[in-house]
Design an enzyme around this catalytic site. Structure first.
Site, PDB file in Angstrom:
ATOM      1  N   ASP A  67     -39.559  -2.307  -7.085  1.00 42.86           N
ATOM      2  CA  ASP A  67     -39.620  -3.229  -5.954  1.00 42.86           C
ATOM      3  C   ASP A  67     -40.700  -2.722  -5.001  1.00 42.86           C
ATOM      4  O   ASP A  67     -40.682  -1.560  -4.590  1.00 42.86           O
ATOM      5  CB  ASP A  67     -38.273  -3.263  -5.214  1.00 42.86           C
ATOM      6  CG  ASP A  67     -37.229  -4.040  -5.992  1.00 42.86           C
ATOM      7  OD1 ASP A  67     -37.603  -4.735  -6.956  1.00 42.86           O
ATOM      8  OD2 ASP A  67     -36.039  -3.930  -5.655  1.00 42.86           O
TER       9      ASP A  67
ATOM     10  N   ASP B  95     -31.654 -15.995 -10.957  1.00 43.27           N
ATOM     11  CA  ASP B  95     -30.602 -15.208 -10.306  1.00 43.27           C
ATOM     12  C   ASP B  95     -29.316 -16.015 -10.358  1.00 43.27           C
ATOM     13  O   ASP B  95     -29.303 -17.189  -9.959  1.00 43.27           O
ATOM     14  CB  ASP B  95     -30.958 -14.940  -8.838  1.00 43.27           C
ATOM     15  CG  ASP B  95     -32.162 -14.020  -8.686  1.00 43.27           C
ATOM     16  OD1 ASP B  95     -32.611 -13.446  -9.706  1.00 43.27           O
ATOM     17  OD2 ASP B  95     -32.661 -13.867  -7.558  1.00 43.27           O
TER      18      ASP B  95
END
Lengths: 270, 204
Positions: A11, A130
């Site tokens: 990330d 997601d």
């Protein structure tokens, strides 16, 4: 035979690795270029970088990080985060990305998948999905999962399996499936939804969200469990708990076909 | 070893990673889409991603296709990567059927739906994406494709890979013409070694 892939994921926020990376020998634990080079050297099958920056300046920085990483690694590079339109994809592909993972933008505009697949090829377009498990209702025979966007903060009303089938039909080359319930928990992948989607769609599925141990990687990839084609993980690799090589050795011992890690070699060939 | 490689830019994907890998393997690179410069190349590399179809038809029938054939017929080394390899063959069934350059004999076919490795196991995914082993060398390379070459001349096929029930060419070689279905530029050390051996002119 085709091997299951192990994909470390970083990330990136404002050009730095969030949470840091704790490998032995790294001089700067937040430098994404050093981290990617380390993963490449350990024999990662692919590298994933997700931009979690919110600002325009941060986005420009991310493109620069992609460019620098791509110039030093010879493994497939998948990037995602904040991709809204074709121009974003073009910028990242020109910087050296091999695949782009797109989440919210394809939910609000599914036609974007076909548009991008026609231009860049399906192999370059990863539908990032997601999902969240819905509270059980009386009469349900199987669990129900909803697609969520904006980091899980927004419901879409889309049923997860149907959406993945649709993304595949529209031309996505792979699905990166993240369980928002498991993300960050280290409790392991959500095997039911991973297996169900992997069996339902004809394209490769990358399991994501929840890895805390090597056993979790095995579960995600095993035929009767997660049945995924690739396993993505962040923190077990970031924090130096395990190397990619250790993960592959464990998976090999437990019957999952993986590419043997290559010994780290000097740059000189021949 | 050749010092300078000419990389064909036919608008079939990003060439940067191929360029970097060739440089890493020890040569310099000139990228061009100019047919005259392609025709003059002493060593030609033609990478490609994506699909046989509208863009490749223009190439096959156009000046760039003719220039590639000039290099091949002159006997200078040529390497086609992925779609760049598939284009060497007679035809592809992709997008309803399209002609190739016809340098090598054979067709490009789609992996069949519902194929399994063993009876009773889960159907294999299409595209074939990821690292697969290549025989007889036993090395792993990175693949990303839905179509494979069905070569008519077995002697053109030097390395093979298996996906499900299909064994397909991973590398084809005939004289000065080389093709690889995998992406050497994305195959870490194995890929760089492969490019190095092409540059050295040996049988890859």
């Amino acid at each position: 035979m085709l091997k299951r892939r192990i994909i470390p994921c970083l990330d990136i926020k404002n050009g730095r690795v969030v949470k840091g990376v704790h490998f032995a020998g790294l001089t700067d634990s937040g430098d994404p270029i050093e981290a990617c080079r380390a993963y490449d050297g350990q024999g990662a099958d692919e590298i994933c970088m997700l931009d979690i920056t919110a600002t325009v300046e941060g986005r420009d920085t991310f493109v620069e990080v992609v460019r620098r990483v791509a110039s030093q690694t010879f493994a497939p590079l998948t990037v995602g985060g904040g991709i809204r339109r074709e121009a974003d994809v073009r910028r990242l592909m020109l910087a050296g990305a091999d695949k782009v993972a797109i989440n919210s933008a394809i939910v609000t505009n599914p036609g974007l998948i076909s548009q991008l697949a026609a231009k860049y090829g399906s192999q370059a377009i990863v539908a990032a999905v997601d999902v969240r498990r819905m509270p059980p209702r009386s009469g349900d025979t199987e669990p129900l999962y909803e697609v969520v966007i904006h980091g899980g903060s927004r419901s879409t009303g889309l049923e997860a399996i149907r959406w993945c089938e649709m993304a595949a039909e529209l031309g996505a080359g792979e699905i990166l499936l993240t369980s928002m319930d498991r993300d960050g928990t280290r409790d392991g992948y959500d095997l039911w939804i991973t297996r169900t989607i992997s069996r339902r769609v004809g394209i490769p599925v990358i399991a994501s969200g929840g890895v805390g141990s090597l056993e979790h990687l095995r579960e995600g990839l095993a035929d009767e469990e997660g049945s995924a084609d690739a396993a993505l993980a962040a923190s077990i690799f970031h924090f130096g708990l395990f190397t990619i090589g250790q993960a592959k050795a464990y998976l090999h011992e437990h019957g999952i076909p993986v590419r043997p890690p290559e010994p780290s070699r000097g740059i000189t060939l021949g | 070893m050749p010092r300078e490689i000419t990389l064909v830019d036919a608008n079939l994907g990003n060439l940067d990673s191929v360029e970097r890998a060739i440089i890493q393997a020890g040569a310099s690179v000139v990228t061009t889409s100019d047919p005259d410069r392609v025709a003059a190349a002493r060593t030609l590399v033609f990478p490609g991603q994506g699909a046989f179809g509208a863009s490749t038809n223009g190439l096959v029938n156009g000046a760039l296709g003719a220039a590639i054939k000039v290099v091949i017929e002159r006997g200078d080394p040529y390497l086609g990567i992925c779609v760049g390899m598939q284009l060497l063959f007679d035809e592809s069934e992709e997008n309803g059927g399209n002609p190739g350059l016809g340098v090598l004999k054979g067709s490009v076919r789609r992996f069949p739906d519902g194929m399994t490795s063993f009876p009773g196991t889960r159907p294999l995914k299409i595209p074939h994406v990821g690292w697969n082993d290549v025989q007889p060398v036993g090395e792993h390379f990175y693949f990303s494709h839905s179509y494979y070459v069905d070569a008519a001349e077995p002697s053109d096929v030097t390395w093979t890979t298996r996906y499900g029930t299909i064994e397909f060419p991973a590398v084809v070689v005939r004289g000065n013409v080389y093709g690889c279905q995998f992406h050497p530029e994305k195959s870490q050390w194995a890929g760089l070694r492969f490019l190095r051996s092409f540059l050295l002119g040996g049988r890859a």
